[in-house]
Write an enzyme that holds these catalytic residues in place. Structure first.
Site, PDB file in Angstrom:
ATOM      1  N   ASP A  93       0.847  -1.192   0.000  1.00 26.63           N
ATOM      2  CA  ASP A  93       0.000   0.000   0.000  1.00 26.63           C
ATOM      3  C   ASP A  93       0.888   1.250   0.000  1.00 26.63           C
ATOM      4  O   ASP A  93       1.802   1.368   0.817  1.00 26.63           O
ATOM      5  CB  ASP A  93      -0.857  -0.049   1.286  1.00 26.63           C
ATOM      6  CG  ASP A  93      -2.005   0.931   1.279  1.00 26.63           C
ATOM      7  OD1 ASP A  93      -2.445   1.336   0.188  1.00 26.63           O
ATOM      8  OD2 ASP A  93      -2.486   1.276   2.383  1.00 26.63           O
ATOM      9  N   HIS A  94       0.651   2.156  -0.907  1.00 23.61           N
ATOM     10  CA  HIS A  94       1.387   3.428  -0.993  1.00 23.61           C
ATOM     11  C   HIS A  94       2.908   3.249  -1.087  1.00 23.61           C
ATOM     12  O   HIS A  94       3.657   3.903  -0.348  1.00 23.61           O
ATOM     13  CB  HIS A  94       1.072   4.354   0.193  1.00 23.61           C
ATOM     14  CG  HIS A  94      -0.344   4.799   0.219  1.00 23.61           C
ATOM     15  ND1 HIS A  94      -0.848   5.743  -0.645  1.00 23.61           N
ATOM     16  CD2 HIS A  94      -1.401   4.399   0.977  1.00 23.61           C
ATOM     17  CE1 HIS A  94      -2.139   5.912  -0.405  1.00 23.61           C
ATOM     18  NE2 HIS A  94      -2.503   5.093   0.562  1.00 23.61           N
ATOM     19  N   GLU A 145      -1.741   5.881  -8.738  1.00 23.85           N
ATOM     20  CA  GLU A 145      -2.619   6.939  -8.194  1.00 23.85           C
ATOM     21  C   GLU A 145      -2.450   8.230  -8.970  1.00 23.85           C
ATOM     22  O   GLU A 145      -1.345   8.632  -9.296  1.00 23.85           O
ATOM     23  CB  GLU A 145      -2.316   7.172  -6.704  1.00 23.85           C
ATOM     24  CG  GLU A 145      -3.217   8.249  -6.082  1.00 23.85           C
ATOM     25  CD  GLU A 145      -3.199   8.287  -4.551  1.00 23.85           C
ATOM     26  OE1 GLU A 145      -2.985   7.235  -3.921  1.00 23.85           O
ATOM     27  OE2 GLU A 145      -3.404   9.388  -3.997  1.00 23.85           O
ATOM     28  N   HIS A 225      -9.149   5.232  -1.965  1.00 26.69           N
ATOM     29  CA  HIS A 225      -8.408   5.197  -0.692  1.00 26.69           C
ATOM     30  C   HIS A 225      -9.209   6.001   0.329  1.00 26.69           C
ATOM     31  O   HIS A 225     -10.213   6.627  -0.003  1.00 26.69           O
ATOM     32  CB  HIS A 225      -7.018   5.815  -0.876  1.00 26.69           C
ATOM     33  CG  HIS A 225      -6.057   4.873  -1.504  1.00 26.69           C
ATOM     34  ND1 HIS A 225      -4.997   4.341  -0.820  1.00 26.69           N
ATOM     35  CD2 HIS A 225      -6.020   4.343  -2.740  1.00 26.69           C
ATOM     36  CE1 HIS A 225      -4.334   3.523  -1.630  1.00 26.69           C
ATOM     37  NE2 HIS A 225      -4.941   3.504  -2.799  1.00 26.69           N
ATOM     38  N   SER A 228     -12.640   4.826   5.080  1.00 22.48           N
ATOM     39  CA  SER A 228     -13.260   4.419   6.346  1.00 22.48           C
ATOM     40  C   SER A 228     -14.434   5.342   6.636  1.00 22.48           C
ATOM     41  O   SER A 228     -14.432   6.504   6.251  1.00 22.48           O
ATOM     42  CB  SER A 228     -12.239   4.512   7.490  1.00 22.48           C
ATOM     43  OG  SER A 228     -11.433   3.354   7.494  1.00 22.48           O
ATOM     44  N   ASP A 270      -8.712   1.115   6.604  1.00 23.63           N
ATOM     45  CA  ASP A 270      -7.727   0.864   7.650  1.00 23.63           C
ATOM     46  C   ASP A 270      -8.212   1.462   8.970  1.00 23.63           C
ATOM     47  O   ASP A 270      -8.337   0.772   9.982  1.00 23.63           O
ATOM     48  CB  ASP A 270      -6.382   1.481   7.234  1.00 23.63           C
ATOM     49  CG  ASP A 270      -5.268   1.148   8.214  1.00 23.63           C
ATOM     50  OD1 ASP A 270      -5.529   0.437   9.201  1.00 23.63           O
ATOM     51  OD2 ASP A 270      -4.126   1.596   8.006  1.00 23.63           O
TER      52      ASP A 270
HETATM   53  P1  13P Z   1      -8.695   5.061   5.888  1.00 18.27           P
HETATM   54  O1  13P Z   1      -7.734   5.861   6.689  1.00 18.27           O
HETATM   55  O2  13P Z   1      -9.907   5.877   5.528  1.00 18.27           O
HETATM   56  O3  13P Z   1      -9.060   3.771   6.507  1.00 18.27           O
HETATM   57  O4  13P Z   1      -7.974   4.728   4.486  1.00 18.27           O
HETATM   58  C1  13P Z   1      -7.098   3.640   4.385  1.00 18.27           C
HETATM   59  C2  13P Z   1      -6.335   3.619   3.113  1.00 18.27           C
HETATM   60  O5  13P Z   1      -6.614   4.299   2.154  1.00 18.27           O
HETATM   61  C3  13P Z   1      -5.191   2.699   3.039  1.00 18.27           C
HETATM   62  O6  13P Z   1      -4.470   2.851   1.870  1.00 18.27           O
HETATM   63  O1  G3H Z   2      -2.851   4.826   3.685  1.00 19.31           O
HETATM   64  C1  G3H Z   2      -2.567   4.759   4.848  1.00 19.31           C
HETATM   65  C2  G3H Z   2      -2.850   3.516   5.621  1.00 19.31           C
HETATM   66  O2  G3H Z   2      -3.921   3.737   6.497  1.00 19.31           O
HETATM   67  C3  G3H Z   2      -1.620   3.037   6.311  1.00 19.31           C
HETATM   68  O3  G3H Z   2      -1.307   3.825   7.407  1.00 19.31           O
HETATM   69  O4  G3H Z   2       1.081   4.452   7.218  1.00 19.31           O
HETATM   70  O5  G3H Z   2      -0.039   4.419   9.418  1.00 19.31           O
HETATM   71  O6  G3H Z   2       0.494   2.283   8.245  1.00 19.31           O
HETATM   72  P1  G3H Z   2       0.162   3.729   8.108  1.00 19.31           P
HETATM   73 ZN    ZN Z   3      -4.474   4.853   1.120  1.00 18.76          ZN
END
Ligand code: 13P
Ligand code: G3H
Ligand code: ZN
Length: 327
Positions: A93-94, A145, A225, A228, A270
């Protein structure tokens, strides 16, 4: 070097094909530890949903990349042992560099994101292309992205949204060869997504942009993304037991349902999982001050997470029951 296929993982290709056809979104749930992984396996197994298990750079630093590979493999084997049959992708992720994406691919990830949203358009294209080339030679999927989400991403701290420009998406996707595209239409990371006083004042996502993107990218997987919903029940529980989360608001679930109907194929969650765990742990420790066995508070937190995942899959993403069309 290990291929995701040896670990029993799936890439996202077929998941997205079916998601587009049947109009649901595949969940992208983030993990950092064992209990989150177990909850995802049980929650998605019981709801017969495909799943993309997401590992951020922060998660890699926290849990160790080798450990995470074995967690991914362990998740697949645990699912089998429990008699579940649903596809599991292990996803970076990212990711913020080619080197990081390569390292994840070499370690058995079946999908990687290169997030070049903070770069210039051409630079974003250049590195995404490089990641795609390496990934596709190994059958690994790539998410890219375009547009910047407000809020905190690991390497991108932005106070403002730069909504995705629908005029750019076709060129970007064609030139990079990416397999899915994350777009910015008003979602953002974390628990404080809107500067509003009450839930009723939360603005609508930019469905107009989503529709324009969809027009130009027919049958192409779109990702959201920062999706939540920051469920008020858990925010209240956290605050009741010593927390101080003020004005925490997320994307109303109704809007996410609408997004899946407009063809969003992956929704990232997340923060909601983090809130569930924190709420339950706070409650149990506050009510049982003599408790010190982590299993006594992490176990119930895991149970509540399973319930949340099953409800999301069934009532919000529409991914429950879809695994049989994929495997
Ligand atoms: P939230 O912070 O809205 O759960 O988004 C999570 C996310 O985009 C992880 O890549
Ligand atoms: O995109 C962000 C996700 O919620 C991951 O968060 O960088 O705190 O692990 P983190
Ligand atoms: Zn994200």
């Amino acid at each position: 070097m290990v291929s995701f296929k040896e670990l029993g993982l799936s890439n996202t290709k077929r998941m997205f094909e079916i998601a587009l056809e049947r109009k649901f979104a595949v969940p992208g749930y983030n993990i950092n530890n064992l209990e989150q992984l177990q909850a995802i396996i049980i929650g998605c197994g019981e709801s017969e949903s495909p799943v993309i298990i997401q590992i951020s750079q922060g998660a890699r630093n926290y849990a160790n990349q080798t450990m995470l590979r074995y967690l991914g493999q362990g998740g697949v084997e645990m699912a089998k042992e429990l008699g579940f049959n649903f596809p599991i992708a292990l996803h970076l992720d990212h990711g913020n560099s080619f080197e990081l994406a390569k390292s994840c691919i070499d370690n058995g990830f079946s999908s990687v994101m290169f997030d070049g949203s903070h770069l210039s358009y051409e630079e974003n294209i250049k590195i995404t292309q490089q990641v795609v080339e390496y990934a596709h030679e190994r059958d690994v999927s790539v998410e890219a992205e375009l547009g910047v989400l407000a809020g905190i991403e690991e390497h991108v701290k932005s106070d403002v949204h730069h909504f995705t420009d629908p005029e750019q998406v076709e060129d970007f996707v064609t030139r990079t060869g990416c397999d899915s595209l994350a777009i910015a239409i008003g979602t953002s990371h974390g628990a404080y997504k809107f500067k509003v006083e009450k839930e009723e004042d939360i603005p609508e996502l930019r469905f107009d942009i989503l529709k324009e993107v969809r027009k130009r990218l027919d049958k192409f997987p779109i990702v959201l993304h920062g999706s939540s919903s920051v469920l008020s029940h858990y925010v209240q529980m956290i605050n009741q037991f010593g927390g101080a989360l003020e004005k925490a608001f997320g994307i109303p679930e109704e809007q996410l349902r609408k997004a899946t109907q407009y063809g969003v194929s992956k929704i990232n969650i997340d923060t909601d999982g983090r809130l569930v765990v924190t709420a339950i742990v706070r409650k149990i420790l506050a009510e049982n001050p003599r408790e010190f066995d982590p299993r006594k508070y992490l176990g119930p937190a895991r149970e509540e997470l399973i319930l949340m995942i099953k409800r999301k899959n069934k009532e919000v993403l529409g991914s429950a029951g879809q695994a049989k069309y994929i495997v």
